[in-house]
Design an enzyme around this catalytic site. Structure first.
Site, short mmCIF file in Angstrom:
data_model
loop_
_atom_site.label_atom_id
_atom_site.label_comp_id
_atom_site.label_asym_id
_atom_site.label_seq_id
_atom_site.Cartn_x
_atom_site.Cartn_y
_atom_site.Cartn_z
N CYS A 142 0.81 -1.23 0.00
CA CYS A 142 0.00 0.00 0.00
C CYS A 142 0.83 1.28 0.00
O CYS A 142 0.74 2.08 -0.92
CB CYS A 142 -0.90 0.02 1.23
SG CYS A 142 -2.16 -1.24 1.19
N1 LIG Z 1 -2.31 -5.75 2.42
C1 LIG Z 1 -2.69 -4.66 3.06
O1 LIG Z 1 -2.23 -4.36 4.15
C2 LIG Z 1 -3.73 -3.75 2.50
C3 LIG Z 1 -4.30 -2.77 3.32
C4 LIG Z 1 -5.26 -1.92 2.80
C5 LIG Z 1 -5.63 -2.03 1.45
N2 LIG Z 1 -5.03 -2.99 0.67
C6 LIG Z 1 -5.46 -3.07 -0.73
O2 LIG Z 1 -6.31 -4.19 -0.87
C7 LIG Z 1 -6.12 -4.81 -2.15
C8 LIG Z 1 -5.76 -6.27 -1.97
O3 LIG Z 1 -4.52 -6.34 -1.30
P1 LIG Z 1 -4.01 -7.67 -0.61
O4 LIG Z 1 -2.83 -7.28 0.20
O5 LIG Z 1 -5.13 -8.38 0.06
O6 LIG Z 1 -3.55 -8.51 -1.89
P2 LIG Z 1 -3.22 -10.07 -1.93
O7 LIG Z 1 -2.29 -10.26 -3.07
O8 LIG Z 1 -2.81 -10.54 -0.58
O9 LIG Z 1 -4.61 -10.75 -2.24
C9 LIG Z 1 -5.27 -10.57 -3.45
C10 LIG Z 1 -5.86 -11.91 -3.89
O10 LIG Z 1 -6.62 -11.69 -5.08
C11 LIG Z 1 -6.50 -12.83 -5.89
N3 LIG Z 1 -6.88 -12.47 -7.24
C12 LIG Z 1 -6.18 -11.75 -8.16
N4 LIG Z 1 -6.90 -11.59 -9.27
C13 LIG Z 1 -8.08 -12.21 -9.07
C14 LIG Z 1 -9.25 -12.37 -9.84
N5 LIG Z 1 -9.36 -11.83 -11.06
N6 LIG Z 1 -10.27 -13.08 -9.31
C15 LIG Z 1 -10.17 -13.62 -8.08
N7 LIG Z 1 -9.09 -13.49 -7.29
C16 LIG Z 1 -8.06 -12.79 -7.78
C17 LIG Z 1 -5.05 -13.24 -5.72
O11 LIG Z 1 -4.87 -14.60 -6.06
C18 LIG Z 1 -4.84 -12.98 -4.22
O12 LIG Z 1 -5.09 -14.11 -3.44
C19 LIG Z 1 -5.05 -3.98 -2.85
O13 LIG Z 1 -5.66 -2.99 -3.62
C20 LIG Z 1 -4.32 -3.32 -1.70
O14 LIG Z 1 -3.72 -2.10 -2.07
C21 LIG Z 1 -4.12 -3.86 1.16
#
Ligand SMILES: NC(=O)c1ccc[n+]([C@@H]2O[C@H](COP(=O)([O-])OP(=O)(O)OC[C@H]3O[C@@H](n4cnc5c(N)ncnc54)[C@H](O)[C@@H]3O)[C@@H](O)[C@H]2O)c1
Length: 431
Positions: free
Chosen positions: A265
Site C-alpha cells: 500500500c
Molecule cells: N495488504 C494490506 O495491508 C492492504 C491494506 C489496505 C488495502 N489494501 C489493498 O487491498 C487490495 C488487496 O490487497 P491484498 O494485500 O489483500 O492482496 P493479496 O495479493 O494478498 O490478495 C489478493 C488476492 O486476489 C487474488 N486475485 C487476483 N486476481 C483475481 C481475480 N481476477 N479473481 C479472483 N481473485 C483474484 C489473488 O490470487 C490474491 O489471493 C489492494 O488494492 C491493496 O492495495 C491492502
C-alpha cells in the site's frame, strides 16, 4: 451455496484483505463465498493451513468447518450473491503507474457470470475516479444499468496487518456509492458489520481519502528518513530526537526511519495518485521527492557498510546476513519490502547475501535463484562479515546476534540498550 439462502456475500480475492474480511462477514452471520484464482490458496484453506501471519491454522479450520464459508476458483455462483466485495491486488505496472488488470478481470468475470441486482463493492486501493471511470463502464458494457442490474460502491480497506491493537470492526469504514441508492445499500450492509460507517458524497472522495491518507504516511516516513541521514552526518541519534519530540502532547505523529517504505500500500498508493495527477496536468511534488528519498536509503546503507568493512565503496566478496525480509514486523509479506530492496542493493554492490526470517522460510523471485532462510546459530553468525537487522519481528534474539556477530547494522533501533561483542552501526545515528 444453496439457492434458497439469502444475504449471501461474495469476496473476490482471498489475500491479506479479503480473507480476514470474509471471516468478519461470517462472524456477523452472513454466508460467504470466497473466490480466488490462486489454487495454492484454496488448497491451503482446504487443508486448514493459514497463509497469512495474522491468522492461525485453528482460525482457518474453524472458518472452513463452520458451514458458512466456501472458497472456490470459479465465478459461476455470482448470480446467487447479494453483495460482492472485490479485494484483488492493485500493483504498479512496469512504468510505475497503476496496474488495474486484476480489478478489470474480476469485474469482467462478475459481469459475464451474470448481474442480478447485486451490490458490487470495490475495496482495493486505487486512484480517484477508478470506480466511475473503469468499473462502471465495464459493468454497463452489455446494457446493464446501475441501480437495476447492479449497484456499485467503493469502500477502501484501511487494515494495518500485524497490528493487534484495533479490532477489525473498530476501524471507521468510509463508504461511497455511484448513486444515492448504491450508497444506501452499502451503508445498510456495512452498518451491520462495522462499528462506524462514514458515508462520503462520491466514490472519488472515498478513493481520494484512501490514497491521500497513505500518501501522507509515505511522505512523513520519507521525511524521517531524510532527517536520519542528516542526523548521521551530524552524529545526532535520531531515535533519541524522536523520543524527545514525542514528549509534546499534541501535534506529533509517530514515524520512524527504516530501510525504505514497504508493503502493498504505502509505496504504491502515492504513485497511483501521482499518475492521476498527471492525467489532470498536475504534479504531486511531495510524493516525487518522498519517493526519491526512499529509493536512496538502501544505497546509503550499502555505502556505510562498504566504508565500515573495506574502507571503500564496494562490498565485493563480503558475506552479509540480512535478518528480516518482510516489509514490516510480524507480517509474512515481502511485497515492496525495504528489506528485500536492501538485499538486492547489497548484492549489486558485490556482496554475497543470505537472509533469516522466521516468517518467510523461502523466497523465490521471478528470474532469481530461490533463497532459503538460514539459521541464527553461533557459528553461522560468526561466519558473516556483517549482519543487517532489517525487520524488527517480535522475538528475534537481538542480544544473541550482538554477542556472536562481528558487525551489526541496525536499521530499526533494535539494539538500543543491548550490548554484545559486535560493533554496531545504527541507522540515523552516525555511529
Ligand atoms: N495488504 C494490506 O495491508 C492492504 C491494506 C489496505 C488495502 N489494501 C489493498 O487491498 C487490495 C488487496 O490487497 P491484498 O494485500 O489483500 O492482496 P493479496 O495479493 O494478498 O490478495 C489478493 C488476492 O486476489 C487474488 N486475485 C487476483 N486476481 C483475481 C481475480 N481476477 N479473481 C479472483 N481473485 C483474484 C489473488 O490470487 C490474491 O489471493 C489492494 O488494492 C491493496 O492495495 C491492502
Amino acid at each position: 451455496m444453496g439457492k434458497d439462502e439469502t444475504r449471501r456475500i461474495g469476496v473476490v480475492g482471498l489475500g491479506y484483505v479479503g480473507l480476514p474480511l470474509a471471516m468478519l462477514f461470517v462472524d456477523k452471520g452472513f454466508d460467504v463465498l470466497g473466490i480466488d484464482l490462486d489454487s495454492r490458496k484454496l488448497d491451503a484453506l482446504r487443508a486448514h493451513k493459514s497463509y497469512l501471519s495474522d491468522l492461525t491454522d485453528d482460525q482457518i479450520a474453524e472458518l472452513m468447518q463452520g458451514g458458512r464459508f466456501e472458497a472456490v476458483q470459479s465465478y459461476e455462483y455470482v448470480p446467487e450473491l447479494d453483495v460482492i466485495v472485490i479485494c484483488v491486488p492493485t500493483p504498479l505496472n512496469e512504468f510505475g503507474g497503476p496496474d488495474l488488470t486484476y480489478v478489470q478481470q474480476s469485474v469482467t468475470d462478475i459481469r459475464e457470470a451474470g448481474l442480478n441486482g447485486q451490490l458490487i463493492v470495490l475495496e482495493s486501493s486505487t486512484y480517484p475516479g477508478t470506480t466511475e471511470e473503469i468499473l462502471l463502464p465495464l459493468l454497463s458494457r452489455r446494457g446493464a444499468k446501475v441501480g437495476q442490474e447492479f449497484h456499485l460502491a467503493y469502500s477502501p480497506e484501511r487494515v494495518n496487518p500485524g497490528d493487534t491493537r484495533y479490532a477489525r470492526t473498530a476501524m471507521p469504514k468510509i463508504v461511497s456509492g455511484v448513486t444515492e441508492r448504491c450508497l444506501d445499500k452499502i451503508v445498510a450492509f456495512y452498518s451491520v458489520v462495522f462499528d462506524q460507517v462514514v458515508p462520503v458524497s462520491s466514490t472519488r472522495t472515498a478513493e481520494m481519502a484512501k490514497v491521500m491518507e497513505n500518501s501522507q504516511r509515505f511522505i512523513n516516513i520519507s521525511f524521517v528518513n531524510e532527517m536520519a541521514r542528516l542526523c548521521e552526518a551530524m552524529k545526532i541519534d535520531i531515535w533519541e530526537v524522536i523520543d524527545a519530540i514525542h514528549t509534546k502532547p499534541y501535534g506529533n505523529l509517530y514515524f520512524y526511519p527504516g530501510p525504505s517504505v514497504g508493503g502493498h500500500c504505502i509505496p504504491v498508493d502515492p504513485l497511483y495518485l501521482s499518475w492521476k495527477a498527471k492525467q489532470e496536468e498536475m504534479s504531486c511534488d511531495f510524493i516525487t521527492l518522498a519517493k526519491r528519498t526512499n529509493d536512496s536509503i538502501s544505497e546509503s546503507i550499502a555505502a556505510q557498510l562498504a566504508e565500515a568493512l573495506v574502507s571503500g565503496s564496494r562490498l565485493d566478496g563480503k558475506r552479509i546476513l540480512l535478518v528480516g525480509a518482510t516489509y514490516k514486523k510480524d507480517v509474512n509479506d515481502v511485497r515492496e519490502s525495504g528489506a528485500m530492496e536492501l538485499l538486492h542493493c547489497l548484492k549489486r554492490h558485490g556482496a554475497y547475501v543470505d537472509y533469516h526470517d522466521p516468517l518467510i522460510p523461502e523466497i523465490s523471485m521471478k528470474g532469481e535463484e530461490a533463497m532459503v532462510s538460514v539459521g541464527l546459530d553461533e557459528g553461522n553468525l560468526a561466519s558473516y562479515d556483517a549482519v543487517v537487522l532489517a525487520t524488527d519481528h517480535t522475538g528475534l534474539p537481538v542480544a544473541y546476534i550482538l554477542e556472536h556477530s562481528k558487525l551489526v547494522y541496525d536499521t530499526r533501533n533494535m539494539t538500543r540498550g543491548i550490548s554484545g561483542k559486535a560493533r554496531v552501526i545504527r541507522l540515523g545515528t552516525g555511529v
